[in-house]
Design an enzyme around this catalytic site. Structure first.
Site, PDB file in Angstrom:
ATOM      1  N   SER A   1       6.133  -1.560   8.964  1.00 11.65           N
ATOM      2  CA  SER A   1       7.190  -2.552   9.164  1.00 11.65           C
ATOM      3  C   SER A   1       7.772  -2.420  10.555  1.00 11.65           C
ATOM      4  O   SER A   1       7.810  -1.330  11.133  1.00 11.65           O
ATOM      5  CB  SER A   1       8.307  -2.374   8.132  1.00 11.65           C
ATOM      6  N   ASP A   2       8.219  -3.539  11.114  1.00 11.05           N
ATOM      7  CA  ASP A   2       9.089  -3.446  12.276  1.00 11.05           C
ATOM      8  C   ASP A   2      10.379  -2.764  11.816  1.00 11.05           C
ATOM      9  O   ASP A   2      10.648  -2.645  10.628  1.00 11.05           O
ATOM     10  CB  ASP A   2       9.364  -4.832  12.868  1.00 11.05           C
ATOM     11  N   TRP A   3      11.192  -2.327  12.751  1.00 12.65           N
ATOM     12  CA  TRP A   3      12.336  -1.480  12.428  1.00 12.65           C
ATOM     13  C   TRP A   3      13.382  -2.266  11.619  1.00 12.65           C
ATOM     14  O   TRP A   3      13.993  -3.204  12.115  1.00 12.65           O
ATOM     15  CB  TRP A   3      12.915  -0.905  13.704  1.00 12.65           C
TER      16      TRP A   3
ATOM     17  N   ALA B   1      12.672  -4.230   9.137  1.00 14.68           N
ATOM     18  CA  ALA B   1      12.138  -5.542   8.749  1.00 14.68           C
ATOM     19  C   ALA B   1      11.732  -5.575   7.281  1.00 14.68           C
ATOM     20  O   ALA B   1      11.243  -6.599   6.812  1.00 14.68           O
ATOM     21  CB  ALA B   1      10.931  -5.901   9.628  1.00 14.68           C
TER      22      ALA B   1
END
Length: 873
Positions: free
Chosen positions: A287-289, A291
């Site tokens: 995941s993006d941070w 997200a």
């Protein structure tokens, strides 16, 4: 231990099958409805032990994962929390098996947040070289520096944003709005990074095309939804990720925004269907941070690792961690899924590393101090955390070469190259230093002095920054030239007095900046407010040109800017786009201006006459009230040069100042003798058959008491995310009033299915990147290129195709090559045209098809300078 408060049984994505795609007319009528939902796709595909390029890594991962406990698997897949250890992201360690915490670290231009590292040219600037070897060398050097710092996953390269809109804030981190050029940039960068022993992370998957509203928050309750039809997704946005998967990328980062109204990091259509099944991706999805928006739902939808682990920074609350342990225990997360998560992470690890004995992480992202807390957020374990390891080697020379060869000479009426000019006047703050130092603004969040890189998480700290003023002055002193500079954009009278003098060659520097949305610079919240030059740059250029008949303009920018008001001024004798050159900025541009490097950069985007000429634009104001903004990609594949080529010639928005692929040289080239040879590949065969049943590795105890926090073994760290339970009562441990519901009660059908599954006809089976037949060579196309000038030069012949049928772009790039040619020499340019190159995505049969009809091939120096034409037989 502080309990994890995220609910286990969270609402899953909105799931509804879109409109039928068989009837084109009907699909167009129902396009709005079709874009509103993302079709469900379950179960999440498991790894293929026989996948090309992954067999050895799979075998090693299987040995390792088979020894792991459930707690260790959860530890490997869950980030330990923002600032809990040294890197921008860490997962839990597996000390029993000798594996330290894996370190995830930015950046697209260098190792972020450290010292004694390099700052490389941007991806966009690297793409402008049109040089596969240089792009690979850049990736390898970045990988070596990351490895030298103890980084295990380098968070790049970038294909999202692709560059749908020129004002998008993070376009510069990627390569080009053309999917083929970006695909080459992705593949070569990944090969380089992973050959250096570090896992590459292709990001941001997918359609992450603007910064505004990428996350929930005032004034919207949910993030923007990028609404894309199936054909556009395949032919444009997914294309470079297919190249990344084919290159063996170990990790893919899912993006913040929604795709067809389902968050990217829990979107089963894009993760399970497109990425893992159709493309055959064998690595792990990260995941993006922050997200991640759900727990079990994101796990079954294909997410394999969550970063940084907490739902919000510094909370210690996680959707996974404790809740993932509980999810496996109660069966809502099937055992095969947690095993597959761990397998994918460890297979990517063993693909680039032969041993679990890793070098220590020798820096702390959270401080430059030598000593401090190892666990920064908890302020625990004070020790030496920064060892100030110099990882730069001789990369400065490579950076200088890439930035020079990525500089695009847009215009030259004969003033360049410079040859010991009598008097050089350099004008503009972009030529000089930031008075407070090149690293004085956090993550480069300002625009002062020369622009070497944009702002945001894609940056790195400069070890030094050679300004154009310093480098040009050194050259002038060496030549015996007179030299003066005015490093201000507003010293109007002084500038006029200087450039009005006799024998002056005036070089004006101006820039345009952008970056990530968590920083706002001069009112630009990541995305640019406009396409003009910053800090009065356009007025400065026009002012100098009004008083000097030999004005040379150098632009440092994050993408195209509007040149309409002044590019044709006869007093402006040359225009150069120097992109974002990194730390060797001044040396690189000096090399080009003085002819030490014959410019061979080619524009990786189109230079339009007006902002409106580009078509789609940034959504600055929500269009859906406080609900998720809806951004419909109704232009389809028609972005950048494809859009300009489609616009009627009579339209004022059709005017192209400099086309995609354009770039001048100090020598000249001619093209001739186009030859097309048909190959005889095997017939395209859709993939058929079934996968094996989902494998599981190792049993685990069903007793919650076996998963309690071991307070007798080590102390609890504040906000650190653990896999343990704080109570033997699962309901208490989860803080979930609905705990105990079966997966069937709240998950879509087949979400937990571990039976063998049918292979998609477009998938490659064991061939990452899609059906193997897509990459069969159908034609060999060659042409002869001659250097008709007097000096050595590098040319970039480009091959474009015109495909039959309605709704096709006029031309699409399908191949290119950087060739070095001596004066009078002729070299052969060659492109192997594959089945993929001449195919289009059929939304009805869900596969690539080659349409009947005439297929034209063009070879030339840009998308609008096509000297040679032929027909593919």
């Amino acid at each position: 231990m502080k309990p994890a408060a995220a609910l286990l049984c969270l609402a899953v994505l909105a799931l509804a099958v879109g409109a039928s795609s068989v009837d084109t007319h009907h699909r167009q009528l129902d396009q709005r409805a079709a874009l509103e939902r993302s079709a469900p796709f379950y179960p999440s595909p498991w790894m293929n032990p026989d996948a090309d390029g992954w067999k050895e890594a799979y075998a090693e991962a299987k040995k390792f994962v088979s020894q792991m406990t459930l707690l260790e698997k959860v530890n490997l897949t869950t980030g330990i929390g923002w600032a809990s250890e040294q890197c921008v992201g860490n997962v839990g360690a597996i000390p029993r098996l000798g594996l330290r915490s894996l370190c995830m670290q930015d950046a697209p231009v260098g190792v972020r947040g450290t010292d004694f590292n390099s700052v490389f040219p941007s991806g966009q600037t690297a793409a402008a070289t049109f040089d596969r070897t240089l792009i690979y060398r850049r990736g390898f050097a970045m990988g070596k520096e990351a490895k030298g710092k103890g980084v295990n996953v380098l968070l790049g390269p970038v294909a999202g944003p692709l560059g749908r809109m020129p004002a998008a804030g993070r376009n510069w981190e990627g390569f080009s709005p053309d999917p083929v050029l970006t695909g080459v940039g992705m593949a070569e960068s990944i090969k380089g990074i992973q050959d250096a022993g570090v896992i590459a992370c292709a990001k941001h998957f997918i359609a992450n095309e603007q910064e505004h509203f990428r996350t929930p928050g005032d004034p919207v309750k949910e993030a923007l939804s990028s609404n894309i039809d199936d054909k556009t997704m395949h032919e444009l946005y997914l294309w470079p990720f297919a190249d990344a998967v084919r290159a063996g990328v170990g990790s893919v980062m899912c993006s913040y925004q929604q795709v067809n109204n389902s968050y990217a990091c829990q979107n089963s259509k894009i993760l399970n269907n497109l990425l893992k099944d159709e493309l055959g991706f064998q690595g792990f999805v990260m995941s993006d941070w922050s997200a991640q928006h759900t727990g079990v739902a994101s796990a079954v939808a294909g997410l394999d690792m969550t970063m940084p682990g907490d739902t919000e920074f510094n909370t210690g609350i996680s959707f996974w961690g404790t809740n993932l342990t509980l999810g496996v225990l109660n069966g809502t997360v099937p055992a095969y899924r947690i095993d597959d998560m761990a397998m994918r992470i460890m297979a990517a690890f063993f693909k680039v590393s032969k041993s679990i004995e890793l070098d220590p992480i020798n820096f702390s992202f959270w401080t430059s101090d030598t000593y401090g807390p190892l666990h920064w957020e908890a302020k625990k374990d004070y020790q030496q955390i920064n060892y100030h390891v110099d990882v730069r080697a001789d990369h400065g020379n490579l950076i200088r070469e890439i930035a020079a060869k990525g500089t695009v000479l847009l215009k030259n009426t004969g003033s360049l190259p410079l040859k010991k000019p009598k008097f050089v006047a350099v004008i503009g703050e972009d030529a000089g230093p930031n008075p407070n130092g090149p690293n004085s603004c956090g993550d480069r969040g300002c625009n002062s002095g020369t622009l070497g890189v944009g702002w945001g998480s894609g940056t790195a700290n400069y070890p030094y920054l050679v300004t154009p003023d310093a480098a040009l002055q050194a050259q002038a002193v060496q030549d015996g030239s007179r030299y003066e500079s005015i490093l201000s954009n507003y010293a109007t009278s002084q500038t006029q007095a200087l450039v009005s003098q006799a024998n002056v060659t005036a070089i004006v520097f101006a820039n345009a900046n952008s970056g990530e949305a968590y920083i706002t610079v001069d009112g630009n919240m990541g995305d640019r407010k406009n396409l003009t030059l910053w800090n009065n740059g356009d007025a400065l250029i026009k002012h100098v040109a009004a008083h000097c008949a030999n004005t040379i303009v150098v632009i440092h920018s994050v993408g195209p800017v509007l040149l309409t008001d002044w590019h044709a001024n006869p007093n402006i004798t040359a225009i150069l786009w120097a992109g974002l050159p990194g730390q060797e900025s001044g040396n690189s541009i000096t090399d080009v201006l003085y002819g030490k490097v014959n410019p061979a950069g080619r524009s990786p985007f189109t230079w339009g006459a007006t902002r409106e000429s580009y078509g789609p634009d940034i959504m600055y104001t929500p269009n859906n009230g406080a609900d998720a903004p809806q951004q419909d990609f109704t232009e389809g594949v028609f972005i950048d040069y494809r859009h300009f080529d489609r616009t009627p010639a009579t339209s004022p928005d059709n005017k192209v100042l400099y086309p995609f692929g354009h770039g001048l040289s100090y020598t000249s080239f001619s093209y001739r003798n186009l030859r097309i040879t048909k190959s005889h590949p095997s017939t395209y065969t859709p993939t058929t058959g079934q996968t094996a049943k989902a494998p599981t590795f190792g049993a685990f105890s069903p007793n919650p008491k076996d998963y309690l926090f071991p307070s007798d073994q080590f102390p609890y760290l504040r906000h650190f995310i653990y896999p343990y339970l704080n109570s033997s009562d699962p309901r208490t441990a989860s803080l979930d009033p609905h705990y105990g519901q079966s997966a069937a009660q709240f998950l879509p059908p087949h979400a937990t299915d571990d039976s063998s599954q049918p292979l998609l006809r477009a998938s490659g089976g064991r061939s990452p990147g899609g059906n193997r037949g897509l990459y069969d060579v159908l034609w060999d196309v060659t042409a002869e290129v001659t250097n008709t000038g007097k000096i050595i030069g590098e040319e970039v012949p480009q091959l474009y195709l015109s495909l039959p049928g309605e709704g096709q772009p006029k031309v699409v790039l399908r191949g290119f090559e950087k060739v070095r040619i001596d004066p009078g020499q002729t070299v052969e340019f060659r492109v192997r045209v594959t089945r993929r190159d001449v195919s289009e995505w059929d939304v009805g049969v869900q596969d690539w098809v080659v349409r009947e009809g005439v297929k034209r091939v063009w070879v030339g120096r840009s998308s609008r300078e096509l000297e040679l034409e032929g027909v593919l037989p």
